[in-house]
Scaffold this active site. Structure first.
Site, PDB file in Angstrom:
ATOM      1  N   GLY A  46       0.829  -1.198   0.000  1.00 17.46           N
ATOM      2  CA  GLY A  46       0.000   0.000   0.000  1.00 17.46           C
ATOM      3  C   GLY A  46       0.863   1.247   0.000  1.00 17.46           C
ATOM      4  O   GLY A  46       2.025   1.218   0.435  1.00 17.46           O
ATOM      5  N   GLN A  51       2.868   9.967   1.196  1.00 15.33           N
ATOM      6  CA  GLN A  51       4.141   9.234   1.149  1.00 15.33           C
ATOM      7  C   GLN A  51       4.952   9.525  -0.113  1.00 15.33           C
ATOM      8  O   GLN A  51       6.129   9.179  -0.185  1.00 15.33           O
ATOM      9  CB  GLN A  51       3.888   7.722   1.230  1.00 15.33           C
ATOM     10  CG  GLN A  51       3.379   7.282   2.596  1.00 15.33           C
ATOM     11  CD  GLN A  51       3.212   5.776   2.624  1.00 15.33           C
ATOM     12  OE1 GLN A  51       2.210   5.263   2.171  1.00 15.33           O
ATOM     13  NE2 GLN A  51       4.211   5.066   3.128  1.00 15.33           N
ATOM     14  N   CYS A  88       5.582  -0.159   7.112  1.00 17.09           N
ATOM     15  CA  CYS A  88       5.236   0.983   6.266  1.00 17.09           C
ATOM     16  C   CYS A  88       6.455   1.350   5.433  1.00 17.09           C
ATOM     17  O   CYS A  88       7.576   1.379   5.952  1.00 17.09           O
ATOM     18  CB  CYS A  88       4.840   2.160   7.167  1.00 17.09           C
ATOM     19  SG  CYS A  88       4.406   3.653   6.265  1.00 17.09           S
ATOM     20  N   LEU A  89       6.234   1.665   4.178  1.00 18.28           N
ATOM     21  CA  LEU A  89       7.352   2.010   3.297  1.00 18.28           C
ATOM     22  C   LEU A  89       8.051   3.292   3.744  1.00 18.28           C
ATOM     23  O   LEU A  89       9.199   3.537   3.360  1.00 18.28           O
ATOM     24  CB  LEU A  89       6.878   2.155   1.848  1.00 18.28           C
ATOM     25  CG  LEU A  89       6.432   0.849   1.166  1.00 18.28           C
ATOM     26  CD1 LEU A  89       5.864   1.148  -0.211  1.00 18.28           C
ATOM     27  CD2 LEU A  89       7.572  -0.151   1.073  1.00 18.28           C
ATOM     28  N   HIS A 130      -4.680   1.273   7.366  1.00 15.65           N
ATOM     29  CA  HIS A 130      -3.337   1.856   7.389  1.00 15.65           C
ATOM     30  C   HIS A 130      -3.222   3.007   6.377  1.00 15.65           C
ATOM     31  O   HIS A 130      -2.719   4.088   6.711  1.00 15.65           O
ATOM     32  CB  HIS A 130      -2.307   0.751   7.080  1.00 15.65           C
ATOM     33  CG  HIS A 130      -0.890   1.204   7.035  1.00 15.65           C
ATOM     34  ND1 HIS A 130       0.063   0.789   7.944  1.00 15.65           N
ATOM     35  CD2 HIS A 130      -0.236   2.052   6.188  1.00 15.65           C
ATOM     36  CE1 HIS A 130       1.225   1.356   7.652  1.00 15.65           C
ATOM     37  NE2 HIS A 130       1.067   2.124   6.598  1.00 15.65           N
ATOM     38  N   GLU A 131      -3.696   2.757   5.160  1.00 18.58           N
ATOM     39  CA  GLU A 131      -3.543   3.780   4.110  1.00 18.58           C
ATOM     40  C   GLU A 131      -4.448   4.985   4.365  1.00 18.58           C
ATOM     41  O   GLU A 131      -4.036   6.129   4.151  1.00 18.58           O
ATOM     42  CB  GLU A 131      -3.804   3.183   2.728  1.00 18.58           C
ATOM     43  CG  GLU A 131      -2.874   2.041   2.335  1.00 18.58           C
ATOM     44  CD  GLU A 131      -1.407   2.320   2.565  1.00 18.58           C
ATOM     45  OE1 GLU A 131      -0.975   3.483   2.419  1.00 18.58           O
ATOM     46  OE2 GLU A 131      -0.682   1.370   2.913  1.00 18.58           O
ATOM     47  N   HIS A 134      -3.005   7.340   6.802  1.00 17.05           N
ATOM     48  CA  HIS A 134      -1.977   8.239   6.251  1.00 17.05           C
ATOM     49  C   HIS A 134      -2.574   9.569   5.784  1.00 17.05           C
ATOM     50  O   HIS A 134      -1.906  10.604   5.821  1.00 17.05           O
ATOM     51  CB  HIS A 134      -1.294   7.589   5.038  1.00 17.05           C
ATOM     52  CG  HIS A 134      -0.097   6.750   5.354  1.00 17.05           C
ATOM     53  ND1 HIS A 134       1.033   7.256   5.940  1.00 17.05           N
ATOM     54  CD2 HIS A 134       0.154   5.433   5.143  1.00 17.05           C
ATOM     55  CE1 HIS A 134       1.941   6.286   6.075  1.00 17.05           C
ATOM     56  NE2 HIS A 134       1.433   5.159   5.607  1.00 17.05           N
TER      57      HIS A 134
HETATM   58 CO    CO Z   1       2.302   3.333   5.500  1.00 15.45          CO
END
Ligand code: CO
Length: 146
Positions: A46, A51, A88-89, A130-131, A134
């Site tokens: 995701g 991000q 998380c990236l 999660h997304e 953000h």
């Molecule tokens: Co994330």
């Protein structure tokens, strides 16, 4: 398509509230395509607008069953709960146990502005939460027990 730079933890953009998408144009399509390519290149499941430095309410998800695009997503229903490791990236190498609902129903728009309703269980429910977090400047490390 192009791979974009993934913003890392500590950058203030990750803590800001993203703005609703009002124009469903070519620029949005390019952003979504780039986000998918960036997510796949980074081996993630995701990725959200902030991000890649874009404070827009957009995210992309693929838990292995094909790409999902969410524009202006809203969680309509949450049911049950699940415990699991999350990463998380934007926080590479970090993993924490996070409790999430086990089933989530989401209303969003696609890149053409059409309303879509999506439901997910397990990992997909986790990814939706999660997304969408953000987009409000919330990170998974804010949701750990301790
Ligand atoms: Co994330």
């Amino acid at each position: 398509m192009a791979i974009r730079n993934i913003v890392k933890y500590g950058d203030p953009v990750l803590r800001k509230t993203a703005r609703s998408v009002l124009e469903f144009n070519e620029k949005l399509a390019v952003l979504l395509d780039d986000m998918l390519e960036t997510m796949y290149a980074a081996d993630g499941v995701g990725l959200a607008g902030p991000q890649v430095g874009m404070l827009k309410r957009v995210c992309v998800i693929d838990i292995g069953s094909g790409p999902i695009e969410l524009v202006n997503p809203v969680i309509l229903e949450k049911n049950g709960s699940q415990q699991g490791a999350e990463g998380c990236l934007s926080l590479p190498g970090r993993s924490e146990q996070v409790e999430r609902p086990n089933h989530v129903k989401v209303r969003a728009q696609n890149r053409h502005g059409e309303t879509v309703i999506l439901e997910g269980d397990g990992l997909l429910a986790r990814a939706f939460c999660h997304e969408i977090d953000h987009l409000d400047g919330v990170l998974f490390i804010d949701r750990t027990k301790e």
